[in-house]
Scaffold this motif. Structure first.
Motif, PDB file in Angstrom:
ATOM      1  N   ALA A 119      -3.114   8.521   1.319  1.00  0.00           N
ATOM      2  CA  ALA A 119      -2.850   8.012   2.782  1.00  0.00           C
ATOM      3  C   ALA A 119      -4.096   7.303   3.552  1.00  0.00           C
ATOM      4  CB  ALA A 119      -2.422   9.542   2.930  1.00  0.00           C
ATOM      5  N   LEU A 120      -4.979   6.994   3.823  1.00  0.00           N
ATOM      6  CA  LEU A 120      -5.783   6.615   4.650  1.00  0.00           C
ATOM      7  C   LEU A 120      -5.562   5.143   4.753  1.00  0.00           C
ATOM      8  CD1 LEU A 120      -8.718   6.695   6.164  1.00  0.00           C
ATOM      9  CD2 LEU A 120      -9.826   5.639   4.315  1.00  0.00           C
TER      10      LEU A 120
ATOM     11  N   LEU B  49       0.508  -1.095   0.200  1.00  0.00           N
ATOM     12  CA  LEU B  49      -0.508  -0.066   0.284  1.00  0.00           C
ATOM     13  C   LEU B  49       0.489   0.896  -0.319  1.00  0.00           C
ATOM     14  CD1 LEU B  49      -2.899  -1.447   2.600  1.00  0.00           C
ATOM     15  CD2 LEU B  49      -2.873  -0.505  -0.093  1.00  0.00           C
ATOM     16  N   ALA B  50       2.128   0.853   0.908  1.00  0.00           N
ATOM     17  CA  ALA B  50       2.479   2.469   0.838  1.00  0.00           C
ATOM     18  C   ALA B  50       3.221   2.725  -0.250  1.00  0.00           C
ATOM     19  CB  ALA B  50       3.900   2.223   1.634  1.00  0.00           C
TER      20      ALA B  50
ATOM     21  N   VAL C 227      -6.259   8.522  -9.281  1.00  0.00           N
ATOM     22  CA  VAL C 227      -4.947   9.412  -9.416  1.00  0.00           C
ATOM     23  C   VAL C 227      -4.217   9.763 -11.187  1.00  0.00           C
ATOM     24  CG1 VAL C 227      -3.585  11.139  -8.005  1.00  0.00           C
ATOM     25  CG2 VAL C 227      -5.914  10.640  -7.381  1.00  0.00           C
ATOM     26  N   THR C 228      -3.243   7.947  -9.999  1.00  0.00           N
ATOM     27  CA  THR C 228      -1.955   7.736 -11.395  1.00  0.00           C
ATOM     28  C   THR C 228      -3.032   8.357 -12.661  1.00  0.00           C
ATOM     29  OG1 THR C 228      -1.360   6.969  -9.460  1.00  0.00           O
ATOM     30  CG2 THR C 228      -0.706   6.238 -11.729  1.00  0.00           C
TER      31      THR C 228
ATOM     32  N   VAL D  16       3.690   5.620  -5.571  1.00  0.00           N
ATOM     33  CA  VAL D  16       2.990   5.939  -6.834  1.00  0.00           C
ATOM     34  C   VAL D  16       2.015   7.142  -7.327  1.00  0.00           C
ATOM     35  CG1 VAL D  16       2.278   4.701  -8.722  1.00  0.00           C
ATOM     36  CG2 VAL D  16       4.115   3.446  -7.569  1.00  0.00           C
ATOM     37  N   ALA D  17       1.125   7.473  -6.300  1.00  0.00           N
ATOM     38  CA  ALA D  17       0.614   8.207  -6.205  1.00  0.00           C
ATOM     39  C   ALA D  17       1.212   9.541  -6.701  1.00  0.00           C
ATOM     40  CB  ALA D  17      -0.963   7.961  -5.730  1.00  0.00           C
ATOM     41  N   ILE D  18       1.935   9.495  -5.765  1.00  0.00           N
ATOM     42  CA  ILE D  18       1.966  10.896  -4.707  1.00  0.00           C
ATOM     43  C   ILE D  18       3.531  11.123  -6.281  1.00  0.00           C
ATOM     44  CG2 ILE D  18       4.191  12.046  -3.529  1.00  0.00           C
ATOM     45  CD1 ILE D  18       2.589  10.496  -1.402  1.00  0.00           C
ATOM     46  N   ALA D  19       4.300  10.510  -6.768  1.00  0.00           N
ATOM     47  CA  ALA D  19       5.399  10.771  -7.935  1.00  0.00           C
ATOM     48  C   ALA D  19       4.707  11.189  -8.801  1.00  0.00           C
ATOM     49  CB  ALA D  19       6.150   9.416  -7.808  1.00  0.00           C
TER      50      ALA D  19
END
Lengths: 114, 241
Positions: free
Chosen positions: B176-177, B77-78, B225-226, B83-86
Motif C-alpha cells: 500500500a506504500l 497504482l491503486a 507477490v502476484t 491486483v495484488a490483493i485479489a
C-alpha cells in the motif's frame, strides 16, 4: 530525447527503414502464431517474444519510456505470470485427471514440469 | 478445475469470429484517428513543454505522469494494489491441495544459483538507477519497480536465494506504500497550495522523487507477490506463500 529527434528526421524524409517493415511484419506474424498455436507452452513463449518485439517497435517509434515498460512488464513479468499460470493449470490438470492415463500422457509432453 | 476447463475449452467459431471483428474494428478506428491528425497532439506537446520548468523534473513523460496527470498515475497504482490483493487472496486461501500436489522438487542447479547471485544485485542497482534517472531521461517508478520485481522472480527459482515474504501486515504495508504516499502527497499539496496534487513548484522535484520511491517499492512488491501467488509452490518451497 535523442530517440524522438531521430524519428522526426526519419519522418521528415518519409523513410520507412527495412528494419521497421520487418519489425511490423514480425509483430503481426508472431501475434497470429500466438493465437493460433495449440500448444499452450509454445503460445506463452510466443507471447513473450511478441512483447519483446513490441518493445523494439516502441523504441523505434521514439517512445523509450513505453519501450522499457513493455520489455519489463509486458514481456518479463507478464511472461512469468503466464508461465506460472500454465504450470498451475498443469498441476490442477494432474489433480483432476488423477494418476490415470491422461496424467501419463501429460508426463510425456515436452512442456511437462519435470 | 475451473482453470483446467477454461484452458482446455477453446471458444467456438462464432465467438472467435465476433472477437476478430471487434478487434479489427478497434484497430480500424485507431488507425483512422491517427491518420486524421489525432486529437490535438501538437497543442498538447507544446503545452507540456511550456509548463515543464514548473513541473520539478526535466523529462516530459515523468512530468506528465507524476505532475500534470498525477491523478491517473495514482489510480494506476491503486489498480496494481487491487491486483495484488485479489491474487494474493485467491492464491493464499483457495486450493490448499495445490501446494502438495506439485510434482517435482525445485531444481537446485549451481548455474542458476550463481546466475541469480550475480544478477540480482545488478538488477536492483538498475532499478534504483531507473528510479533516479526518471527525472531527466526515460525511466521512472514503473520501470524501476518491474525490474526489481523481475529480480525477485529470478531469485524465486533458486531455493537458496528465494525472497522471504514477511507476514501479512508488513507485506500489506509495503503493497500500500505507493498508493498511500501518493494520496498523502495529494492531501498535503491540497493543504499547502490549495490545489489537489498541486505541488509547490519550487520543491516539486523532491515531492515527485518521494512519491516515485514509494511507488517503486509498491510496484515491485505487487508484481512479485502476484507472481508468487500464481506460481504453485514446489516441495522445497516449504509451503510459505
Amino acid at each position: 530525447m535523442r530517440g524522438a529527434s531521430r524519428i522526426d528526421e526519419a519522418d521528415a524524409t518519409g523513410m520507412l527503414s527495412l528494419i521497421d517493415i520487418l519489425l511490423a511484419g514480425a509483430l503481426v506474424m508472431v501475434a497470429l502464431l500466438t493465437l493460433g498455436v495449440r500448444d499452450l507452452f509454445a503460445a506463452a513463449v510466443l507471447f513473450i517474444s511478441n512483447g519483446l518485439l513490441l518493445a523494439l517497435a516502441w523504441a523505434r517509434l521514439g517512445a523509450p519510456d513505453v519501450a522499457m515498460a513493455e520489455a519489463a512488464i509486458g514481456a518479463g513479468i507478464t511472461g512469468a505470470l503466464v508461465l506460472a499460470a500454465l504450470r498451475r493449470m498443469q498441476t490442477f490438470g494432474e489433480r483432476a485427471d488423477g494418476t490415470g492415463t491422461a496424467g501419463t500422457e501429460r508426463e510425456g509432453d515436452r512442456d511437462g514440469p519435470c | 478445475m475451473d482453470l483446467v476447463e477454461a484452458g482446455a475449452v477453446r471458444p467456438g467459431r462464432p465467438v472467435r469470429l465476433v472477437l476478430a471483428v471487434a478487434c479489427g474494428a478497434v484497430a480500424a478506428v485507431v488507425a483512422w484517428v491517427l491518420a486524421s491528425g489525432g486529437a490535438g497532439q501538437g497543442r498538447l506537446t507544446a503545452d507540456v513543454h511550456a509548463a515543464l520548468p514548473r513541473s520539478g523534473v526535466e523529462h516530459p513523460v515523468t512530468a506528465v505522469l507524476l505532475n500534470f496527470r498525477a491523478f491517473d498515475t495514482m489510480l494506476e497504482l491503486a489498480v496494481l494494489l487491487v491486483v495484488a490483493i485479489a491474487t494474493g487472496a485467491a492464491g493464499g486461501i483457495g486450493h490448499p491441495g495445490v501446494r502438495r500436489a506439485n510434482l517435482c522438487p525445485a531444481p537446485s542447479s549451481p548455474l542458476l544459483d550463481s546466475l541469480v547471485h550475480d544478477l540480482v544485485p545488478f538488477a536492483l542497482l538498475v532499478g534504483a538507477y531507473l528510479l533516479w534517472v526518471g527525472a531527466h531521461a526515460p525511466g521512472g517508478a514503473f520501470q524501476a519497480g518491474s525490474v526489481i520485481a523481475a529480480a525477485g522472480v529470478l531469485a524465486h527459482f533458486s531455493p537458496r536465494l528465494r525472497p522471504r515474504v514477511p507476514d501479512r501486515w508488513p507485506t500489506r504495508a509495503v503493497l500500500a506504500l505507493g498508493t498511500a504516499a501518493f494520496a498523502c502527497a495529494a492531501l498535503a499539496a491540497l493543504a499547502w497550495t490549495g490545489v489537489y496534487l498541486g505541488y509547490p513548484p519550487a520543491q516539486a522535484g523532491w515531492w515527485i522523487l518521494a512519491i516515485e520511491s514509494g511507488a517503486t517499492v509498491s510496484v515491485a512488491a505487487a508484481l512479485y507477490v502476484t507472481f508468487r501467488a500464481v506460481m504453485p509452490a514446489d516441495r522445497l518451497g516449504h509451503g510459505e506463500d
